[in-house]
Write an enzyme that holds these catalytic residues in place. Structure first.
Site, PDB file in Angstrom:
ATOM      1  N   LYS A 116       4.111   8.101  -4.397  1.00  0.00           N
ATOM      2  CA  LYS A 116       2.796   8.662  -4.092  1.00  0.00           C
ATOM      3  C   LYS A 116       2.211   8.108  -2.801  1.00  0.00           C
ATOM      4  O   LYS A 116       1.527   8.817  -2.065  1.00  0.00           O
ATOM      5  CB  LYS A 116       1.841   8.403  -5.259  1.00  0.00           C
ATOM      6  CG  LYS A 116       2.207   9.147  -6.538  1.00  0.00           C
ATOM      7  CD  LYS A 116       1.174   8.881  -7.614  1.00  0.00           C
ATOM      8  CE  LYS A 116       1.465   9.675  -8.878  1.00  0.00           C
ATOM      9  NZ  LYS A 116       2.682   9.250  -9.551  1.00  0.00           N
ATOM     10  N   GLU A 200      -6.921   4.267  -5.775  1.00  0.00           N
ATOM     11  CA  GLU A 200      -7.725   5.390  -5.303  1.00  0.00           C
ATOM     12  C   GLU A 200      -9.139   5.295  -5.866  1.00  0.00           C
ATOM     13  O   GLU A 200      -9.343   4.796  -6.979  1.00  0.00           O
ATOM     14  CB  GLU A 200      -7.120   6.726  -5.755  1.00  0.00           C
ATOM     15  CG  GLU A 200      -5.838   7.090  -5.050  1.00  0.00           C
ATOM     16  CD  GLU A 200      -5.312   8.438  -5.508  1.00  0.00           C
ATOM     17  OE1 GLU A 200      -4.427   8.959  -4.829  1.00  0.00           O
ATOM     18  OE2 GLU A 200      -5.777   8.951  -6.546  1.00  0.00           O
ATOM     19  N   HIS A 234      -4.959  11.187 -19.376  1.00  0.00           N
ATOM     20  CA  HIS A 234      -4.320  11.707 -18.169  1.00  0.00           C
ATOM     21  C   HIS A 234      -3.166  12.657 -18.469  1.00  0.00           C
ATOM     22  O   HIS A 234      -2.375  12.974 -17.582  1.00  0.00           O
ATOM     23  CB  HIS A 234      -3.818  10.560 -17.270  1.00  0.00           C
ATOM     24  CG  HIS A 234      -4.885   9.563 -16.920  1.00  0.00           C
ATOM     25  ND1 HIS A 234      -5.944   9.875 -16.090  1.00  0.00           N
ATOM     26  CD2 HIS A 234      -5.079   8.268 -17.308  1.00  0.00           C
ATOM     27  CE1 HIS A 234      -6.726   8.810 -15.969  1.00  0.00           C
ATOM     28  NE2 HIS A 234      -6.233   7.840 -16.704  1.00  0.00           N
ATOM     29  N   ARG A 296       9.424  20.148  -9.063  1.00  0.00           N
ATOM     30  CA  ARG A 296      10.164  20.776 -10.163  1.00  0.00           C
ATOM     31  C   ARG A 296       9.287  21.865 -10.756  1.00  0.00           C
ATOM     32  O   ARG A 296       8.131  22.048 -10.354  1.00  0.00           O
ATOM     33  CB  ARG A 296      10.475  19.749 -11.248  1.00  0.00           C
ATOM     34  CG  ARG A 296       9.216  18.997 -11.684  1.00  0.00           C
ATOM     35  CD  ARG A 296       9.434  18.150 -12.896  1.00  0.00           C
ATOM     36  NE  ARG A 296       8.337  17.232 -13.139  1.00  0.00           N
ATOM     37  CZ  ARG A 296       7.177  17.552 -13.703  1.00  0.00           C
ATOM     38  NH1 ARG A 296       6.948  18.811 -14.067  1.00  0.00           N
ATOM     39  NH2 ARG A 296       6.242  16.648 -13.909  1.00  0.00           N
TER      40      ARG A 296
END
Length: 638
Positions: A116, A200, A234, A296
């Site tokens: 990421k 973040e 999440h 994907r």
């Protein structure tokens, strides 16, 4: 076009790929583990090859065995599905080295988006907006804590590899950062073999909106957005397309950003660019930021198929076989609205713990697309994700589609394991969700109301009593010509008497008498048609009447032994003991962590139910335990 492909996966996605391949005249090869020898995807495929033991590491993660199976059966290409090796660039390279086609992006494209932090740096260069935070390589806890201070609390710690909520922690205060970091890194190391994280800023009213992209290695297009904001820990629960409240301006901006992201890495095949959106002031074109790209096919791809009329798996096969993109951007339009609900074997009241069990009864309603990898009689095992099915509906408007979703969920019947069906139906009927006021915190804010099971009606209780007495099929056990037979029936929470007047006429005495009569279309109670279906098991009775109501069968002569259970901490599911935090003689307070259990790809921390002293440690790190196994015993502190 390929003559034969191998599907390097299991469950509902393997079955989904087989469906499209069969439609296209392409033969399929399944692979299976020891646990999946009798699985639905194995039965559906033209050929099937065993690849190892039940644990994913011994089977579905064995790239060499999968490639060998493809070569041995003459398959020309490998479809990875999602999960397992679908985003493993080393596997992609090995497939190409074996002179086979990987139905998906290149290994380099996966590498570019696989971490990421690096992906976000790449997106900045491509002109795609990213969330403020730290995406650097320095993983020193002090560096990360300082970065969190700069970003501003609350912050989100996220694993740089993988997804699905693993290795992710929200931190609201600096004092909690160190413990959350250690936990996130440990979970990431277990799930992905990489403990690296990024930091973040946490968006206070976030919506998770993602864009479906499709590329040919040079050019890409998008198939509009999906809203995946209904999440728990999440993990997505219900997805929809298009996103409620989406403006044409924002849709165009997000679509262009997603296409730039795909083209920046030379993407080929189906992929998803995920954005976090600040919905505190509605949907605005300057309030979305790149989160990650899933290289994907996504679990929720059916809602995109429903609103566009595109078969994404068919497109995957066509482009992998060398065909050009099957459509231009201007050819694509949105038609109506679609929802997908993920039906899982999980214990919602116990904190959504994964569940296992044999599906003794499984019925899906008409009027919905159902993607599933199981049938009645199959077992939900502890080795894999406990998904039972995805239930997908489409309608001309969002309101109609959502009403259809609630209806189809209430008509779905599962016996043999506990599920999240009632929770999903409650979500579909939730007023805020109904008007499109969604964000990723909706479930957490309304959790108590969503998980509280509705009390069964008197009519439902009466039908359960009929079933417990063996009268639900109208055979009239105990019927006499000279007088009604009155006898007691005991179920969990119910003590009733029944009077059998005829095989099709029974009175059930609850708080008030319930007059039950069997008609051609089922049982009517007090003159009202119930439309109920009844399933009788060895230990319980399930009445399906706009939802499932389960009643345990009790022996009225037995004595229930009451135990508090607070001294013993037991495993809530089968799993691996990852860590034991305590030793014999150690004092603990209520809520202190005792051990960590790893099950179904997630870590679950076992907490002390009360204060006390550790009397016995009944397990050890690395132990494989069954559900209900005693782990830690406490005694009163001296």
């Amino acid at each position: 076009m390929f003559r034969k492909i191998l599907i390097a996966n299991r469950g509902e996605i393997a079955c989904r790929v087989i469906d499209t391949a069969r439609k296209m005249g392409v033969a399929t090869v399944a692979v299976y583990s020891d646990a999946d020898r009798g699985a639905r995807h194995v039965a559906m495929a033209d050929e099937a090859v065993p690849i190892g033991g039940s644990a994913p590491a011994d089977s579905y993660l064995r790239g060499d065995a999968i490639i060998a199976a493809a070569k041995a059966t003459g398959a020309e290409a490998i479809h990875p599905g999602y999960g397992f090796l679908s985003e493993n660039p080393g596997f992609v390279d090995a497939v190409h080295a074996a002179e086979l086609v990987f139905i998906g992006p290149s290994g380099d494209a996966i590498r570019a988006m696989g971490l990421k932090d690096a992906a976000k740096a790449l997106m900045v260069k491509a002109g795609v907006p990213v969330v403020p935070g730290y995406h650097g390589a320095d993983q020193d806890p002090g560096t990360l804590a300082a970065a969190a201070d700069v970003a501003g609390y609350p912050v989100l710690i996220k694993a740089v590899a993988g997804g699905g909520g693993k290795g992710m922690r929200r931190v609201d205060h600096p004092r909690d950062f160190a413990a959350a970091l250690e936990s996130a890194q440990g979970e990431a190391r277990t799930a992905f073999g990489n403990a690296g994280v990024l930091i973040e800023r946490y968006v206070e009213k976030p919506r998770h909106i993602e864009v479906q992209v499709f590329g040919d290695g040079t050019k890409a297009l998008h198939l509009f957005e999906r809203d995946c904001s209904l999440q728990r820990r999440h993990q997505k629960v219900i997805e929809e397309a298009p996103a409620p409240g989406m403006t044409s301006e924002m849709r165009a901006a997000m679509g262009k950003a997603a296409v730039r992201a795909a083209e920046a890495i030379g993407y080929s095949g189906a992929g998803t660019v995920e954005f976090i959106v600040d919905a505190s002031d509605g949907l605005r074109a300057d309030r979305f930021w790149f989160m990650e790209m899933n290289t994907r096919l996504q679990v929720e791809h059916p809602v995109t198929e429903a609103i566009t009329g595109v078969d994404l798996v068919e497109w995957q096969l066509l482009v992998a076989a060398g065909e050009p993109l099957p459509a231009r951007q201007d050819d694509l339009t949105i038609k109506g609205h679609a929802f997908e609900a993920r039906l899982y074997a999980e214990d919602v009241p116990a904190g959504f713990l994964p569940a296992t069990g044999r599906l003794s009864h499984l019925v899906f309603p008409d009027g919905a697309r159902v993607d599933t990898g199981v049938r009645a009689g199959d077992v939900i095992s502890p080795w894999y994700d406990p998904m039972i099915a995805k239930i997908i509906v489409h309608g001309p408007t969002r309101a109609i589609a959502l009403s259809k979703l609630a209806d189809r969920l209430e008509r779905t019947e599962v016996v043999g394991t506990i599920t999240n069906l009632a929770f999903l139906a409650a979500l579909a009927r939730h007023r805020g969700f109904g008007v499109g006021d969604v964000d990723t915190g909706l479930i957490a804010r309304n959790l108590e109301a969503l998980v509280t099971a509705p009390l069964p009606s008197a009519a439902v209780c009466a039908l359960a009593v009929l079933a417990a007495a063996g009268l639900h099929e109208g055979r009239g056990d105990g019927f006499t010509l000279w007088a009604p037979l009155r006898r007691a029936i005991v179920l969990e929470g119910i003590k009733a008497f029944i009077q059998v007047h005829a095989p099709d006429h029974v009175t059930v005495e609850l708080a008030q008498a319930q007059d039950c009569r069997l008609h051609a279309d089922g049982w009517w109670v007090n003159g009202v048609k119930t439309g109920a279906r009844i399933v009788v098991g060895d230990d319980n009775v399930t009445v399906f009447a706009r939802g499932a109501h389960v009643f345990a069968r009790l022996d009225p002569l037995s004595r229930k032994i009451e135990t508090t259970g607070s001294n013993l901490t037991r495993a809530p599911m089968p799993g691996l003991v990852k860590t034991v935090f305590v030793n014999v003689g150690q004092r603990v307070a209520t809520g202190d962590p005792l051990a960590v259990l790893e099950a179904m790809k997630m870590e679950h921390t076992m907490l002390a139910a009360r204060e006390g002293t550790v009397a016995e440690v009944l397990t050890h790190q690395g132990a494989q335990v069954e559900a209900g196994a005693a782990l830690i015993r406490l005694e009163d502190a001296e």
